[in-house]
Write a protein that holds these residues in place. Structure first.
Motif, PDB file in Angstrom:
ATOM      1  N   MET A   1       0.846  -1.187   0.000  1.00  0.00           N
ATOM      2  CA  MET A   1       0.000   0.000   0.000  1.00  0.00           C
ATOM      3  C   MET A   1       0.884   1.241   0.000  1.00  0.00           C
ATOM      4  N   ASP A   2       0.628   2.102  -0.963  1.00  0.00           N
ATOM      5  CA  ASP A   2       1.366   3.355  -1.019  1.00  0.00           C
ATOM      6  C   ASP A   2       0.737   4.345  -0.063  1.00  0.00           C
ATOM      7  N   VAL A   3       1.562   4.917   0.786  1.00  0.00           N
ATOM      8  CA  VAL A   3       1.083   5.911   1.746  1.00  0.00           C
ATOM      9  C   VAL A   3       1.584   7.272   1.298  1.00  0.00           C
ATOM     10  N   PRO A   4       0.661   8.229   1.077  1.00  0.00           N
ATOM     11  CA  PRO A   4       1.100   9.557   0.672  1.00  0.00           C
ATOM     12  C   PRO A   4       1.824  10.253   1.816  1.00  0.00           C
ATOM     13  N   SER A   5       2.607  11.230   1.460  1.00  0.00           N
ATOM     14  CA  SER A   5       3.292  12.030   2.467  1.00  0.00           C
ATOM     15  C   SER A   5       2.263  12.776   3.306  1.00  0.00           C
ATOM     16  N   ILE A   6       2.331  12.592   4.627  1.00  0.00           N
ATOM     17  CA  ILE A   6       1.403  13.255   5.542  1.00  0.00           C
ATOM     18  C   ILE A   6       2.110  14.455   6.138  1.00  0.00           C
ATOM     19  N   VAL A   7       1.463  15.606   6.045  1.00  0.00           N
ATOM     20  CA  VAL A   7       2.054  16.845   6.536  1.00  0.00           C
ATOM     21  C   VAL A   7       1.094  17.501   7.518  1.00  0.00           C
ATOM     22  N   VAL A   8       1.619  17.874   8.679  1.00  0.00           N
ATOM     23  CA  VAL A   8       0.897  18.723   9.617  1.00  0.00           C
ATOM     24  C   VAL A   8       1.519  20.108   9.435  1.00  0.00           C
ATOM     25  N   HIS A   9       0.754  20.991   8.849  1.00  0.00           N
ATOM     26  CA  HIS A   9       1.255  22.299   8.431  1.00  0.00           C
ATOM     27  C   HIS A   9       1.461  23.234   9.619  1.00  0.00           C
ATOM     28  N   PRO A  10       2.216  24.315   9.423  1.00  0.00           N
ATOM     29  CA  PRO A  10       2.454  25.269  10.515  1.00  0.00           C
ATOM     30  C   PRO A  10       1.139  25.824  11.070  1.00  0.00           C
ATOM     31  N   PRO A  11       1.147  26.217  12.326  1.00  0.00           N
ATOM     32  CA  PRO A  11      -0.063  26.746  12.945  1.00  0.00           C
ATOM     33  C   PRO A  11      -0.557  28.030  12.271  1.00  0.00           C
ATOM     34  N   ALA A  12      -1.869  28.116  12.132  1.00  0.00           N
ATOM     35  CA  ALA A  12      -2.512  29.353  11.675  1.00  0.00           C
ATOM     36  C   ALA A  12      -2.579  30.309  12.867  1.00  0.00           C
ATOM     37  N   LEU A  13      -3.112  31.485  12.664  1.00  0.00           N
ATOM     38  CA  LEU A  13      -3.192  32.462  13.747  1.00  0.00           C
ATOM     39  C   LEU A  13      -4.011  31.970  14.934  1.00  0.00           C
ATOM     40  N   ASP A  14      -4.998  31.114  14.680  1.00  0.00           N
ATOM     41  CA  ASP A  14      -5.811  30.590  15.777  1.00  0.00           C
ATOM     42  C   ASP A  14      -5.202  29.346  16.420  1.00  0.00           C
ATOM     43  N   GLY A  15      -4.035  28.916  15.932  1.00  0.00           N
ATOM     44  CA  GLY A  15      -3.358  27.755  16.486  1.00  0.00           C
ATOM     45  C   GLY A  15      -3.703  26.451  15.799  1.00  0.00           C
TER      46      GLY A  15
ATOM     47  N   ARG B   1      -3.467  22.573   9.515  1.00  0.00           N
ATOM     48  CA  ARG B   1      -4.035  21.764   8.444  1.00  0.00           C
ATOM     49  C   ARG B   1      -3.266  20.460   8.354  1.00  0.00           C
ATOM     50  N   VAL B   2      -3.979  19.362   8.100  1.00  0.00           N
ATOM     51  CA  VAL B   2      -3.371  18.041   7.960  1.00  0.00           C
ATOM     52  C   VAL B   2      -3.661  17.559   6.543  1.00  0.00           C
ATOM     53  N   THR B   3      -2.597  17.221   5.801  1.00  0.00           N
ATOM     54  CA  THR B   3      -2.774  16.766   4.428  1.00  0.00           C
ATOM     55  C   THR B   3      -2.064  15.436   4.217  1.00  0.00           C
ATOM     56  N   ALA B   4      -2.568  14.704   3.226  1.00  0.00           N
ATOM     57  CA  ALA B   4      -1.926  13.479   2.743  1.00  0.00           C
ATOM     58  C   ALA B   4      -1.818  13.648   1.242  1.00  0.00           C
ATOM     59  N   GLY B   5      -0.622  13.886   0.772  1.00  0.00           N
ATOM     60  CA  GLY B   5      -0.459  14.214  -0.641  1.00  0.00           C
ATOM     61  C   GLY B   5      -1.169  15.522  -0.930  1.00  0.00           C
ATOM     62  N   ASP B   6      -2.044  15.516  -1.936  1.00  0.00           N
ATOM     63  CA  ASP B   6      -2.794  16.723  -2.307  1.00  0.00           C
ATOM     64  C   ASP B   6      -4.132  16.834  -1.593  1.00  0.00           C
ATOM     65  N   GLU B   7      -4.463  15.849  -0.759  1.00  0.00           N
ATOM     66  CA  GLU B   7      -5.763  15.822  -0.095  1.00  0.00           C
ATOM     67  C   GLU B   7      -5.691  16.387   1.322  1.00  0.00           C
ATOM     68  N   THR B   8      -6.613  17.279   1.646  1.00  0.00           N
ATOM     69  CA  THR B   8      -6.723  17.787   3.012  1.00  0.00           C
ATOM     70  C   THR B   8      -7.528  16.784   3.831  1.00  0.00           C
ATOM     71  N   LEU B   9      -6.905  16.290   4.912  1.00  0.00           N
ATOM     72  CA  LEU B   9      -7.575  15.332   5.791  1.00  0.00           C
ATOM     73  C   LEU B   9      -8.394  16.033   6.862  1.00  0.00           C
ATOM     74  N   GLY B  10      -8.018  17.264   7.188  1.00  0.00           N
ATOM     75  CA  GLY B  10      -8.757  18.007   8.196  1.00  0.00           C
ATOM     76  C   GLY B  10      -7.939  19.148   8.748  1.00  0.00           C
ATOM     77  N   VAL B  11      -8.531  19.812   9.727  1.00  0.00           N
ATOM     78  CA  VAL B  11      -7.871  20.901  10.440  1.00  0.00           C
ATOM     79  C   VAL B  11      -7.840  20.497  11.910  1.00  0.00           C
ATOM     80  N   ALA B  12      -6.653  20.536  12.490  1.00  0.00           N
ATOM     81  CA  ALA B  12      -6.469  20.067  13.862  1.00  0.00           C
ATOM     82  C   ALA B  12      -6.186  21.226  14.800  1.00  0.00           C
ATOM     83  N   SER B  13      -6.762  21.135  15.989  1.00  0.00           N
ATOM     84  CA  SER B  13      -6.493  22.112  17.046  1.00  0.00           C
ATOM     85  C   SER B  13      -5.741  21.470  18.196  1.00  0.00           C
ATOM     86  N   HIS B  14      -5.478  20.169  18.053  1.00  0.00           N
ATOM     87  CA  HIS B  14      -4.813  19.409  19.106  1.00  0.00           C
ATOM     88  C   HIS B  14      -4.328  18.101  18.476  1.00  0.00           C
TER      89      HIS B  14
END
Length: 74
Positions: A1-15, A18-31
């Motif tokens: 199974m190919d796993v895309p690169s998962i990135v937890v992006h730098p915090p926005a102003l509200d902390g 964004r969480v992405t896997a390849g070109d897909e946004t998986l969600g927005v995390a606050s914790h």
């Protein structure tokens, strides 16, 4: 199974981060629990976001969740 690169992006102003896997946004995390849930919903629950080499943390690690007030202090 190919796993895309998962990135937890730098915090926005509200902390939130964004969480992405390849070109897909998986969600927005606050914790870290939100990152775990985003991975679970993407059927990637077997990945530990704190220790896996498959997860790239940008702008700080799993313990870094600055809020708006911390951005103003910098």
């Amino acid at each position: 199974m190919d796993v895309p690169s998962i990135v937890v992006h730098p915090p926005a102003l509200d902390g939130s981060r964004r969480v992405t896997a390849g070109d897909e946004t998986l969600g927005v995390a606050s914790h870290l629990d939100d990152v775990v849930e985003a991975l679970r919903l993407a059927d990637l629950e077997w990945i530990d976001p704190e220790t896996s080499d498959l997860v790239e943390w940008q702008g700080g690690g799993p313990e870094d969740w600055p809020g708006l007030s911390e951005h103003h202090e910098q």
